[in-house]
Design an enzyme around this catalytic site. Structure first.
Site, PDB file in Angstrom:
ATOM      1  N   ARG A   1      -7.102  -6.905  -1.990  1.00 43.18           N
ATOM      2  CA  ARG A   1      -7.031  -6.902  -0.418  1.00 43.18           C
ATOM      3  C   ARG A   1      -8.244  -7.202   0.329  1.00 43.18           C
ATOM      4  O   ARG A   1      -8.608  -6.534   1.420  1.00 43.18           O
ATOM      5  CB  ARG A   1      -6.673  -5.257  -0.026  1.00 43.18           C
ATOM      6  CG  ARG A   1      -5.381  -5.126  -0.613  1.00 43.18           C
ATOM      7  CD  ARG A   1      -4.094  -5.584   0.737  1.00 43.18           C
ATOM      8  NE  ARG A   1      -2.879  -5.071   0.158  1.00 43.18           N
ATOM      9  CZ  ARG A   1      -2.180  -4.073   0.881  1.00 43.18           C
ATOM     10  NH1 ARG A   1      -2.810  -3.065   1.588  1.00 43.18           N
ATOM     11  NH2 ARG A   1      -1.200  -3.724   0.287  1.00 43.18           N
TER      12      ARG A   1
ATOM     13  N   ARG B   1      -7.062  -5.884   7.017  1.00 41.95           N
ATOM     14  CA  ARG B   1      -7.536  -4.948   8.266  1.00 41.95           C
ATOM     15  C   ARG B   1      -8.839  -4.634   8.563  1.00 41.95           C
ATOM     16  O   ARG B   1      -9.272  -4.394   9.667  1.00 41.95           O
ATOM     17  CB  ARG B   1      -6.759  -3.950   8.493  1.00 41.95           C
ATOM     18  CG  ARG B   1      -5.122  -4.206   8.989  1.00 41.95           C
ATOM     19  CD  ARG B   1      -4.220  -3.127   9.058  1.00 41.95           C
ATOM     20  NE  ARG B   1      -4.125  -2.657   7.633  1.00 41.95           N
ATOM     21  CZ  ARG B   1      -3.242  -1.447   7.349  1.00 41.95           C
ATOM     22  NH1 ARG B   1      -2.529  -1.149   8.325  1.00 41.95           N
ATOM     23  NH2 ARG B   1      -3.206  -1.348   6.147  1.00 41.95           N
TER      24      ARG B   1
ATOM     25  N   ARG C   1      -4.081 -10.372  14.267  1.00 45.92           N
ATOM     26  CA  ARG C   1      -3.017  -9.355  14.076  1.00 45.92           C
ATOM     27  C   ARG C   1      -2.563  -9.073  15.631  1.00 45.92           C
ATOM     28  O   ARG C   1      -1.469  -8.507  15.678  1.00 45.92           O
ATOM     29  CB  ARG C   1      -3.183  -8.309  13.226  1.00 45.92           C
ATOM     30  CG  ARG C   1      -3.084  -8.496  11.691  1.00 45.92           C
ATOM     31  CD  ARG C   1      -1.488  -8.481  11.357  1.00 45.92           C
ATOM     32  NE  ARG C   1      -1.045  -7.201  11.254  1.00 45.92           N
ATOM     33  CZ  ARG C   1      -0.309  -6.630  12.141  1.00 45.92           C
ATOM     34  NH1 ARG C   1       0.279  -7.112  13.226  1.00 45.92           N
ATOM     35  NH2 ARG C   1       0.318  -5.317  11.565  1.00 45.92           N
TER      36      ARG C   1
ATOM     37  N   ASP D   1       2.563 -11.287   0.341  1.00 47.81           N
ATOM     38  CA  ASP D   1       2.783  -9.660  -0.042  1.00 47.81           C
ATOM     39  C   ASP D   1       3.806  -9.741  -1.198  1.00 47.81           C
ATOM     40  O   ASP D   1       4.437 -10.678  -1.436  1.00 47.81           O
ATOM     41  CB  ASP D   1       3.600  -8.995   1.100  1.00 47.81           C
ATOM     42  CG  ASP D   1       3.388  -7.563   0.718  1.00 47.81           C
ATOM     43  OD1 ASP D   1       2.379  -6.919   1.356  1.00 47.81           O
ATOM     44  OD2 ASP D   1       4.318  -6.905   0.618  1.00 47.81           O
TER      45      ASP D   1
ATOM     46  N   TYR E   1      10.625  -0.562  -4.799  1.00 50.34           N
ATOM     47  CA  TYR E   1      10.569  -0.739  -3.373  1.00 50.34           C
ATOM     48  C   TYR E   1      11.992  -0.755  -2.927  1.00 50.34           C
ATOM     49  O   TYR E   1      12.555  -0.262  -1.851  1.00 50.34           O
ATOM     50  CB  TYR E   1       9.770  -1.862  -2.800  1.00 50.34           C
ATOM     51  CG  TYR E   1       8.344  -1.339  -2.450  1.00 50.34           C
ATOM     52  CD1 TYR E   1       8.147  -0.760  -1.549  1.00 50.34           C
ATOM     53  CD2 TYR E   1       7.444  -1.693  -3.587  1.00 50.34           C
ATOM     54  CE1 TYR E   1       6.795  -0.413  -1.447  1.00 50.34           C
ATOM     55  CE2 TYR E   1       6.161  -1.331  -3.369  1.00 50.34           C
ATOM     56  CZ  TYR E   1       5.736  -0.536  -2.267  1.00 50.34           C
ATOM     57  OH  TYR E   1       4.528  -0.071  -2.007  1.00 50.34           O
TER      58      TYR E   1
HETATM   59  O1  CP3 Z   1      -5.401  -8.851  -1.974  1.00 50.93           O
HETATM   60  C1  CP3 Z   1      -5.437  -9.581  -0.944  1.00 50.93           C
HETATM   61  O2  CP3 Z   1      -6.210 -10.004  -0.051  1.00 50.93           O
HETATM   62  C2  CP3 Z   1      -4.008 -10.620  -0.938  1.00 50.93           C
HETATM   63  C3  CP3 Z   1      -3.202  -9.948  -0.114  1.00 50.93           C
HETATM   64  C4  CP3 Z   1      -2.041  -8.789  -0.409  1.00 50.93           C
HETATM   65  C5  CP3 Z   1      -1.504  -8.124   0.735  1.00 50.93           C
HETATM   66  N1  CP3 Z   1      -0.686  -7.059  -0.141  1.00 50.93           N
HETATM   67  C6  CP3 Z   1      -1.458  -8.155   2.024  1.00 50.93           C
HETATM   68  C7  CP3 Z   1      -0.884  -7.103   2.750  1.00 50.93           C
HETATM   69  C8  CP3 Z   1      -1.757  -8.490  -1.510  1.00 50.93           C
HETATM   70  C9  CP3 Z   1      -2.286  -8.952  -3.064  1.00 50.93           C
HETATM   71  C10 CP3 Z   1      -0.973  -7.400  -1.600  1.00 50.93           C
HETATM   72  C11 CP3 Z   1      -0.073  -6.842  -2.691  1.00 50.93           C
HETATM   73  C12 CP3 Z   1       0.882  -5.779  -2.303  1.00 50.93           C
HETATM   74  N2  CP3 Z   1       1.671  -5.555  -1.313  1.00 50.93           N
HETATM   75  C13 CP3 Z   1       0.960  -4.420  -3.232  1.00 50.93           C
HETATM   76  C14 CP3 Z   1       0.423  -4.449  -4.507  1.00 50.93           C
HETATM   77  C15 CP3 Z   1      -1.054  -3.836  -4.407  1.00 50.93           C
HETATM   78  C16 CP3 Z   1      -1.395  -2.797  -3.924  1.00 50.93           C
HETATM   79  O3  CP3 Z   1      -1.944  -2.638  -2.941  1.00 50.93           O
HETATM   80  O4  CP3 Z   1      -0.863  -1.682  -4.575  1.00 50.93           O
HETATM   81  C17 CP3 Z   1       1.832  -3.711  -2.628  1.00 50.93           C
HETATM   82  C18 CP3 Z   1       2.188  -2.255  -3.226  1.00 50.93           C
HETATM   83  C19 CP3 Z   1       2.155  -4.319  -1.413  1.00 50.93           C
HETATM   84  C20 CP3 Z   1       3.281  -3.689  -0.485  1.00 50.93           C
HETATM   85  C21 CP3 Z   1       2.742  -3.364   0.920  1.00 50.93           C
HETATM   86  N3  CP3 Z   1       2.322  -4.289   1.669  1.00 50.93           N
HETATM   87  C22 CP3 Z   1       2.349  -2.138   1.390  1.00 50.93           C
HETATM   88  C23 CP3 Z   1       2.324  -1.054   0.718  1.00 50.93           C
HETATM   89  C24 CP3 Z   1       1.818  -2.381   2.858  1.00 50.93           C
HETATM   90  C25 CP3 Z   1       1.126  -1.420   3.582  1.00 50.93           C
HETATM   91  C26 CP3 Z   1       0.203  -0.791   3.498  1.00 50.93           C
HETATM   92  C27 CP3 Z   1      -0.740  -0.717   4.480  1.00 50.93           C
HETATM   93  O5  CP3 Z   1      -1.871  -0.715   4.240  1.00 50.93           O
HETATM   94  O6  CP3 Z   1      -0.272  -0.339   5.883  1.00 50.93           O
HETATM   95  C28 CP3 Z   1       1.922  -3.932   2.974  1.00 50.93           C
HETATM   96  C29 CP3 Z   1       1.102  -4.670   4.080  1.00 50.93           C
HETATM   97  C30 CP3 Z   1       0.045  -5.565   3.863  1.00 50.93           C
HETATM   98  N4  CP3 Z   1      -0.006  -6.454   2.918  1.00 50.93           N
HETATM   99  C31 CP3 Z   1      -0.906  -5.782   4.587  1.00 50.93           C
HETATM  100  C32 CP3 Z   1      -1.844  -6.810   4.025  1.00 50.93           C
HETATM  101  C33 CP3 Z   1      -3.104  -7.290   4.724  1.00 50.93           C
HETATM  102  C34 CP3 Z   1      -1.261  -4.895   5.965  1.00 50.93           C
HETATM  103  C35 CP3 Z   1      -0.493  -5.703   6.893  1.00 50.93           C
HETATM  104  C36 CP3 Z   1      -1.158  -5.534   8.341  1.00 50.93           C
HETATM  105  O7  CP3 Z   1      -0.424  -4.314   8.938  1.00 50.93           O
HETATM  106  O8  CP3 Z   1      -1.832  -6.222   8.830  1.00 50.93           O
END
Ligand code: CP3
Length: 346
Positions: free
Chosen positions: A28, A32, A41, A77, A154
């Protein structure tokens, strides 16, 4: 290696070759906690960002330019390929992702389609091509996917879950439906990752974020065969990183399922984890993301502890134990990256 391609320390470390310092990137790393990301965003939803290659490319490059990390990871994602399977997906502003299509039993599972990546996730592949073009070999680009189990959880839970009741009851009580679901997801993951590699991803991370909710015997019986198939079918075209959280007790099975590098969280000392999985694989991790909210001095100390645990053995890739948290001070991320580079010089 051609004369034009610089020696990528991240890829060398994935192959457990010696590097002049320990390479570092952060899960990540684009998100944000960065004001440039938050500014985008304000104008676009998360899905719009993911589906617009110009924007996703710009976001992917932000941490490379600002933090001097040793790898980029494509901005996307793990849930994106589910849309191509016929799932209606949303990312509400709070509460994590939401899956609006109800998937409960055999009938629902039968309706799920196997994706065609070029048709269903063209934007991810296009982003990979654009990022490779923009990076011009500066650092390697990592592609990624969820593992079959984490994607299944999921789908069945409809979003985040604490106890995984629907997932585990289907797994135990309806093994035929479970097998159908996991087989479909395994095919999706393999196709999706092959397409990413073809588009230019130079390493792949497989996120089995929620595998740690399982008893080891259940992981072995109901998840291991599918994860293993993913690694077997991908072969050795690019290094593969296998990551799970809260999964200390599962590490030997996770290693056996596959991966050139095993990613670990902070709940186990890195040295112990490496010993547990064996020195025939690399290790990635494992600074607690909350540490980045403390002081530069404490961050440097913790970096030192983790580097010492790796003991200068080739094959350590420094990372957090899970993703960067929103609200993390960017300066502190920079302190961490710089500390890793400085303190690991050999
Ligand atoms: O690592 C990186 O920079 C690449 C981007 C990336 C995202 N999601 C962007 C994202 C990666 C590698 C993921 C993987 C991901 N997504 C996982 C596996 C890794 C982990 O964190 O365990 C999972 C379980 C997800 C599912 C997911 N997507 C969740 C649980 C959430 C919401 C969590 C939150 O913080 O609100 C997302 C949304 C998400 N994916 C965001 C980002 C930057 C936030 C979106 C936003 O509101 O701008």
């Amino acid at each position: 290696m051609s004369a034009k391609e610089p020696d990528h320390h991240f890829l060398a470390a994935c192959h457990r070759r010696p590097t002049p310092f320990t390479p570092v990137w952060l899960m990540r790393q684009a998100g944000r906690y960065m004001k440039e990301y938050r500014a985008l965003r304000e104008r676009f939803s998360f899905l719009e960002l993911c589906k617009t290659p110009d924007l996703a490319t710009q976001i992917t490059l932000m941490p490379v330019d600002q933090l001097a990390v040793d790898a980029a990871i494509v901005f996307a994602d793990i849930l994106l390929p589910l849309e191509g399977m016929g799932i209606d997906l949303g990312f509400p502003e709070t509460g994590g992702p939401a899956i609006h299509t109800r998937i409960r039993g055999e009938g629902d599972i039968r309706t799920l389609r196997i994706i065609d990546p070029e048709a269903d996730v063209p934007f991810v592949l296009q982003t990979i091509r654009q990022v490779r073009g923009e990076l011009k070999g500066r650092v390697p680009l990592i592609g990624f996917s969820g593992a079959p189990f984490t994607l299944a959880s999921y789908l069945l839970e409809g979003g985040h879950s604490k106890n995984f009741v629907r997932t585990k009851t289907l797994m135990i009580q309806n093994p035929d439906a479970w097998r159908d679901l996991l087989e479909k997801l395994t095919s999706v993951v393999v196709r999706y990752l092959r397409a990413q590699i073809e588009a230019g991803a130079q390493a792949i991370q497989i996120f089995d974020t929620w595998a740690g909710c399982l008893a080891p015997a259940d992981y072995e019986a109901f998840i291991f065969p599918y994860s293993r198939r993913v690694f077997e079918e991908l072969g050795d075209q690019v290094p593969l990183i296998h990551f799970a959280t809260n999964a200390t007790a599962l590490l030997p099975l996770i290693k056996r399922a596959g991966g050139d590098v095993i990613g670990v969280d902070w709940r186990i000392a890195l040295g112990e984890a490496w010993k547990m999985v064996g020195y025939d694989v690399g290790i990635q991790g494992n600074l607690d993301p909350v540490m980045l909210f403390t002081s530069p001095r404490r961050i440097r100390e913790t970096v030192g502890t983790i580097l010492a645990a790796a003991g200068n053995r080739p094959g350590h890739i420094f990372n957090l134990g899970h993703g960067v948290l929103p609200g993390t001070p960017v300066d502190h991320v920079r302190v961490m990256v710089d500390a890793v580079h400085e303190m690991s010089q050999r």
